[in-house]
Every structure is written in structure tokens, then in C-alpha cells.
Design a protein around this motif. Sequence first.
Motif, short mmCIF file in Angstrom:
data_model
loop_
_atom_site.label_atom_id
_atom_site.label_comp_id
_atom_site.label_asym_id
_atom_site.label_seq_id
_atom_site.Cartn_x
_atom_site.Cartn_y
_atom_site.Cartn_z
N SER A 161 -12.18 -0.41 2.22
CA SER A 161 -11.91 0.43 3.38
C SER A 161 -13.12 0.34 4.30
O SER A 161 -14.23 0.02 3.85
CB SER A 161 -11.69 1.87 2.92
OG SER A 161 -12.32 2.78 3.78
N GLN A 174 -3.68 8.28 4.15
CA GLN A 174 -4.70 7.21 4.17
C GLN A 174 -5.68 7.41 5.31
O GLN A 174 -6.89 7.27 5.14
CB GLN A 174 -4.02 5.85 4.38
CG GLN A 174 -3.38 5.29 3.14
CD GLN A 174 -2.93 3.85 3.37
OE1 GLN A 174 -3.19 3.27 4.43
NE2 GLN A 174 -2.29 3.26 2.40
N ALA A 209 2.33 2.75 2.50
CA ALA A 209 2.39 3.48 3.78
C ALA A 209 3.76 3.27 4.45
O ALA A 209 4.47 2.33 4.13
CB ALA A 209 1.28 3.02 4.71
N CYS A 245 0.80 -1.23 0.00
CA CYS A 245 0.00 0.00 0.00
C CYS A 245 0.83 1.27 0.00
O CYS A 245 0.29 2.36 -0.19
CB CYS A 245 -0.95 0.02 1.19
SG CYS A 245 -0.12 0.34 2.75
N GLU A 298 -5.43 1.65 5.47
CA GLU A 298 -6.26 0.97 4.47
C GLU A 298 -5.44 -0.03 3.67
O GLU A 298 -5.70 -0.28 2.50
CB GLU A 298 -6.92 2.00 3.55
CG GLU A 298 -7.84 2.95 4.31
CD GLU A 298 -8.60 3.90 3.40
OE1 GLU A 298 -8.16 4.10 2.27
OE2 GLU A 298 -9.65 4.40 3.84
N GLY A 310 -0.23 1.41 7.37
CA GLY A 310 -1.33 1.87 6.52
C GLY A 310 -2.70 1.56 7.09
O GLY A 310 -3.00 0.43 7.44
N HIS A 320 -7.99 10.39 4.74
CA HIS A 320 -8.99 10.02 3.75
C HIS A 320 -10.12 9.22 4.40
O HIS A 320 -11.30 9.48 4.19
CB HIS A 320 -8.30 9.20 2.65
CG HIS A 320 -9.21 8.83 1.53
ND1 HIS A 320 -9.39 7.51 1.14
CD2 HIS A 320 -10.00 9.58 0.73
CE1 HIS A 320 -10.26 7.49 0.15
NE2 HIS A 320 -10.64 8.72 -0.13
#
Length: 470
Positions: free
Chosen positions: A272, A370, A216, A214, A233, A231, A373
Amino acid sequence: MANPRNAAAGSLRQLDPKIAAKRRLDCVIFNIQLSDGPSFETDSQSLDYLAALGFPVIDHPVYTSIEDAGAAIQALGNDRERYPFDIDGAVIKLNDLSAREILGATSKFPRWAAAWKYPPEQKETVLRDIVVQVGRTGVLTPKAVVSPVRLAGTTVTNATLHNQDFIAEKDIRIGDTVILQKAGEIIPQVVSVVLSKRPEGTVPYHLPRNCPVCGAVVERDEDGAALRCTGAECPAQLVRNITHFASRDAMDIEGLGPAVVQALVDKKLITSAADLYTLDPQQVASIDGMGERSALNLQKALEKSKTRGLTRLLTAFGIRQVGAKAAQSLSRKFQTLDRLMAASEEELVSVEDIGAITAKSLVQWFSSPQSCHLVERLRTAGVSFQSTEEALGEALAGKTFVLTGTLTRFSRSEAKKLLEGQGAKVSGSVSKKTSYVVAGEAAGSKLTKAQELGIPVLTEDEMLAMLTAI
Ligand SMILES: [Zn+2]
């Protein structure tokens, strides 16, 4: 089979003998334990007898000197590959059965037999690449991809590298020639690097700073060697994270267990936790085992979860170090998610139950794109960011209380809660820093110590008067 011994044992344990028969197990006999008919003078005689009856038996050469037996063990070890089964050693036994009787046994082992264990087989091969996998808990695991090599009965194409510390300690680099062996004869591992064969231009290997799945930031666990994706997500951790989000201590979304989450992820309906709130009930109903009724119930449960409040939402985020208790303290202190997100590391550390590590973890989590969001999408979905915890009073902030003796008007924990509700700290031991000692009936050494140090002592009634005056 990765582990033939377990495969064989499991097959024999099958309740249905027809299933066991289908597994095509084979055996090689090494001993007659008890004979009711024929009698034998030597071990080799008994095995020859079985062989003549058609049983497969082990090789059982007889030697007349220990030197010859030793040489045979060496030869057998060098030639292990020719057996259709794995061996990890050899056994020397006395052939003469009556001599065995004379020697007998100790409580642990017979005196007429001894085992020799071979060192694990090792092979050289070239390490072609290092691939990094992200597990369901977000831990990054490096794996060596090697040129195929036959090792202890199987063809090996990769080997475990454990973690960054292991790689650094052995200075394992891509392109190196390495020596492999199987740990416990199952999982191949890298024993060492053949430095004399290191090609030019290799560089020390470091695990990536960002999650390969991802992107992150990757963080090292405070208490270990594991590197972990942070991360919010991360697809590699998706099922686990969303199951946690929906769990009873978090958003408590009834009907959203691991199996349903897995199905939603497999059908690509969610990537998510925020996607839960925009699920189309008709699509949910089309999942195996769901149906319209379950889909409708899930819809209701999701709606209900929007009002759980900040404490549960914080728990649901699954931020490292932030469990239900820390979430409650944060929620009580900051009251809204936006105020918490705006807090500095110093402000966070000053909160009860929040240490430096937790504060750092929070700041990092909230600063990741992330996470932001996710938060914004939850806001849009109408999830409550408001605390349901009573705000802390400030009247007794900075004061430390010690409770001692038997309280009659409240329980210890009730008294503690009342004091903490006004910002006081309740400690278990009396020191110079103690502001007040509340002494109930039959107070003992703590009361004595308070008197010695000149610390004000309150009765229960005096404490209550203090609280009601606020
Ligand atoms: Zn990740």
C-alpha cells in the motif's frame, strides 16, 4: 510462435546475421521475379527448375479449366492443416508467361492472377469455465477456458470474451458448446453458441460485482463497457497506483519511479502507499541497484512528501475523475481532508469543476474500507491533510462576471483569478444571468449586448475598487 509472420520479419531485421541464422527460418519459393540466364515459357517450368536446384517450392498444379481450378481451391481449403505453415487463401495465375505479358496489369494489380480468401477456420468446442483477470488499470477481463482444440495451426485452450456486453449479447454460458475462430488469425474468439447443444441447468453469466483479486466494488466505466475495480489497495493495480502516488504532479517523491516501486512490491516490502512511510532503509538498501546512499535519499524524499498538502495528496489517491484541477478546487473549498471526507454528494457538486460523476466517484472512494484504512495509516505516518490553497472568499459568491476588451491593469487570467478568489464565476458570454461586465479598451459585441440587456458595466478601476472594498 503466436504470430509467425512477425517472428520471421523480426528475425530478418536482426543486425547480427548470426542471430538471424540461429532462428532457423525456412522459406518456400513461389515465384522467380527475374532470370538472367535460363528463360522459361511457363510459370510451372520456372518452379520445376528451382525445385531441381534443391529449393523448396510451393505446390503448383496446372489446370486447363476454371472449374477444375475452382475445385482445387476448395480442396486446398479443406486440407489446409497438412501444410507446415498457415495459409489464408489461394492464388490462381495464368501459367503461360507470354500471355501474362499481353494481359499486363492495372495500376493496382496484375490481370493474370486472382486471389481467393478462405473464410476463417471455425471449430466447435466446450466452454468449461470463465476466468476473470484484473489488469494493471483495474479493468476486469473475462476469458473463456475451453476444451483444447486445434484451430488454424495452433492448439487453443482459451479465448477472449471481451467484456460483459459481449457475453450478454451472445448469451455465452459456462458448459455451452461454442464456435471459435481466430480474429486476424491470432487471437481466438467465440463466434457463437451452439444452442442445440446447451446442457440443462446453465445460467446466464455475469461478471462478479466485486474484484476477484481484492474484493472491492466493481464499477462500470461511465463512457464504455469496461468494468473496473475501485479498490484503493488492489494488489493487481499496486505498482501502477504507487507509481502514480509518487509521481511529480502528486506527492513528488524523488527516486521512486516504476522500477523501484516494482522492486519494493516484488520484495513484498510494500502492499500500500502507506507502507512507503514505514519502510526500513536497510531493507531498501538491499534492493538491487539501490545501495545505502539511494535508500537514504529515498528516505529524505519520503519525509519531504509528507508536507505536500491536500491538493497533491488528493491527486495522489488516483480517485477516478479527480485530476490535479479538481483536486485543487476541492482542496481550496474544504481546506482539510477530514472536512472533504465529511462532505455530502450535494455539497461536492456545488464545488467549481466538480460534476455529478466526479462527486459520486469521490463519495464512493471515501466510503470504501480500503480507502479509510489508507487514510488512517497516512495520518499516523504524519502526512499533511491540510490544504495549501488559499481559502475562497465568499464576498462575490453567486455573481457572474464577463471580461471583455483589452484590460490594461491586469491580464485576463489575473483578473479572473482575483474574481474567482472571492467566489465569483467568470463566464465567456453575456446573458441575462450575467451580474457584471468588465469592459476594457476596444470592447465590442459583449459590451453592446450588456447594454441591451441592461447589465451593469464596470471599468477596470471600478472592478478593482469593488475588490479592495471587500
Ligand atoms: Zn481489485
